[in-house]
Design a protein around this motif. Structure first.
Motif, short mmCIF file in Angstrom:
data_model
loop_
_atom_site.label_atom_id
_atom_site.label_comp_id
_atom_site.label_asym_id
_atom_site.label_seq_id
_atom_site.Cartn_x
_atom_site.Cartn_y
_atom_site.Cartn_z
N ILE A 89 -23.81 -24.40 -53.64
CA ILE A 89 -23.98 -25.33 -52.52
C ILE A 89 -23.57 -26.74 -52.91
O ILE A 89 -22.90 -27.44 -52.13
CB ILE A 89 -25.44 -25.28 -51.99
CG1 ILE A 89 -25.71 -23.91 -51.37
CG2 ILE A 89 -25.67 -26.39 -50.97
CD1 ILE A 89 -27.17 -23.64 -51.11
N LEU A 90 -23.93 -27.19 -54.11
CA LEU A 90 -23.54 -28.52 -54.56
C LEU A 90 -22.02 -28.62 -54.68
O LEU A 90 -21.43 -29.66 -54.35
CB LEU A 90 -24.22 -28.87 -55.87
CG LEU A 90 -25.73 -29.15 -55.76
CD1 LEU A 90 -26.36 -29.24 -57.14
CD2 LEU A 90 -25.98 -30.43 -54.95
N ALA A 91 -21.37 -27.55 -55.12
CA ALA A 91 -19.91 -27.55 -55.21
C ALA A 91 -19.29 -27.65 -53.82
O ALA A 91 -18.31 -28.38 -53.61
CB ALA A 91 -19.41 -26.30 -55.94
N ARG A 111 -25.80 -38.57 -52.30
CA ARG A 111 -25.12 -37.49 -53.04
C ARG A 111 -24.78 -36.28 -52.17
O ARG A 111 -25.08 -35.14 -52.51
CB ARG A 111 -25.96 -37.05 -54.24
CG ARG A 111 -26.21 -38.17 -55.25
CD ARG A 111 -26.81 -37.66 -56.54
NE ARG A 111 -28.06 -36.96 -56.37
CZ ARG A 111 -29.26 -37.49 -56.49
NH1 ARG A 111 -29.39 -38.78 -56.76
NH2 ARG A 111 -30.35 -36.78 -56.33
N GLY A 112 -24.17 -36.53 -51.03
CA GLY A 112 -23.71 -35.44 -50.19
C GLY A 112 -24.76 -34.81 -49.30
O GLY A 112 -24.48 -33.83 -48.61
N PHE A 115 -31.61 -43.51 -60.03
CA PHE A 115 -30.95 -42.25 -59.69
C PHE A 115 -29.93 -42.41 -58.55
O PHE A 115 -29.61 -41.45 -57.86
CB PHE A 115 -31.97 -41.16 -59.31
CG PHE A 115 -33.12 -41.06 -60.26
CD1 PHE A 115 -32.92 -40.76 -61.60
CD2 PHE A 115 -34.42 -41.26 -59.82
CE1 PHE A 115 -33.99 -40.66 -62.48
CE2 PHE A 115 -35.49 -41.17 -60.69
CZ PHE A 115 -35.27 -40.87 -62.03
N GLY A 116 -29.46 -43.64 -58.31
CA GLY A 116 -28.48 -43.85 -57.26
C GLY A 116 -29.05 -43.82 -55.85
O GLY A 116 -28.31 -43.74 -54.88
N LEU A 117 -30.38 -43.89 -55.74
CA LEU A 117 -31.03 -43.84 -54.43
C LEU A 117 -31.04 -45.21 -53.77
O LEU A 117 -30.95 -46.24 -54.44
CB LEU A 117 -32.47 -43.33 -54.58
CG LEU A 117 -32.64 -41.96 -55.23
CD1 LEU A 117 -34.11 -41.65 -55.41
CD2 LEU A 117 -31.97 -40.89 -54.39
N LEU A 151 -31.11 -28.11 -50.02
CA LEU A 151 -29.77 -27.57 -50.24
C LEU A 151 -29.52 -26.40 -49.32
O LEU A 151 -28.38 -26.16 -48.91
CB LEU A 151 -29.61 -27.14 -51.70
CG LEU A 151 -29.65 -28.27 -52.74
CD1 LEU A 151 -29.57 -27.70 -54.15
CD2 LEU A 151 -28.53 -29.27 -52.49
N ALA A 152 -30.56 -25.67 -49.01
CA ALA A 152 -30.47 -24.54 -48.08
C ALA A 152 -31.89 -24.19 -47.64
O ALA A 152 -32.87 -24.59 -48.27
CB ALA A 152 -29.81 -23.32 -48.74
#
Length: 198
Positions: A16-18, A55-56, A101-103, A127-128
């Motif tokens: 899923i991340l990909a 992050r997506g 963490f980029g948040l 993610l799902a």
């Protein structure tokens, strides 16, 4: 695209991340716009817990703005030590600052974990999620520990892309099931309450 249910959580996360990383900016923007329309149909009022997408993750701060325009007061998580999440009220894009963490986080006063108990609606990044309500997160367990403090009647809504609502995910005893899924084009989906082992 349906994915086999026999794989473990790590394999699901990797795929899923990909897929999310392969999305074009245009595809992500189209999903974000569609998710704003889907969020408007939630009829949110009072307190709502949500999140600032990074992050997506599906959505944008426009979802938070739409909730506020509908009359809700919106809480989003703030970074802290590992464990249950603390919260801060989101008052608009201008109030956000870069955090760990980029948040992105609001600059308001941090509120304790128990603030999640104020919310009638909780939008949970995922993610799902499967049709039984089993949610796949990133694996750190922040939400599993935090949602224990939610109201018993709170609407727990996993936010995913349309192809991330799947038939079956692997489940562990500590996993807390979601009651709904929110997707950009499908809108709000009621998930089956099936807590009996199959």
């Amino acid at each position: 695209m349906e994915m086999p249910g026999e794989r473990d959580k790590h394999a699901w996360r990797t795929e899923i991340l990909a897929r999310r990383a392969a999305m074009t900016p245009e595809e992500h923007a189209a999903d974000a716009v569609a998710l704003v329309a889907a969020a408007r149909a939630l009829e949110a009022g009072g307190w709502v817990c949500a999140y600032v997408p990074v992050r997506g993750e599906p959505g944008s701060t426009q979802v938070l703005d739409a909730l506020r325009q509908a009359g809700a007061r919106v809480l989003v998580p703030v970074t802290g030590p590992p464990g249950p999440l603390n919260w801060t009220e989101y008052t608009g894009r201008a109030s956000l600052r870069r955090a760990r963490f980029g948040l992105l986080e609001p600059t308001g006063e941090p509120l304790p974990t128990k603030a999640v108990g104020w919310a009638e609606l909780i939008l949970v990044p995922a993610l799902a999620v499967d049709r039984r309500g089993v949610r796949l997160g990133r694996g750190a367990g922040y939400y599993d520990r935090t949602l224990a403090a939610a109201r018993p009647d709170a609407r727990l809504v996993a936010v995913v892309r349309d192809d991330e609502l799947v038939d079956r995910l692997p489940e562990e005893p500590h996993d807390l099931r979601m009651g709904w899924a929110l997707t950009p084009r499908g809108g709000l989906h009621r998930l089956v309450e099936d807590h009996v082992a199959e």
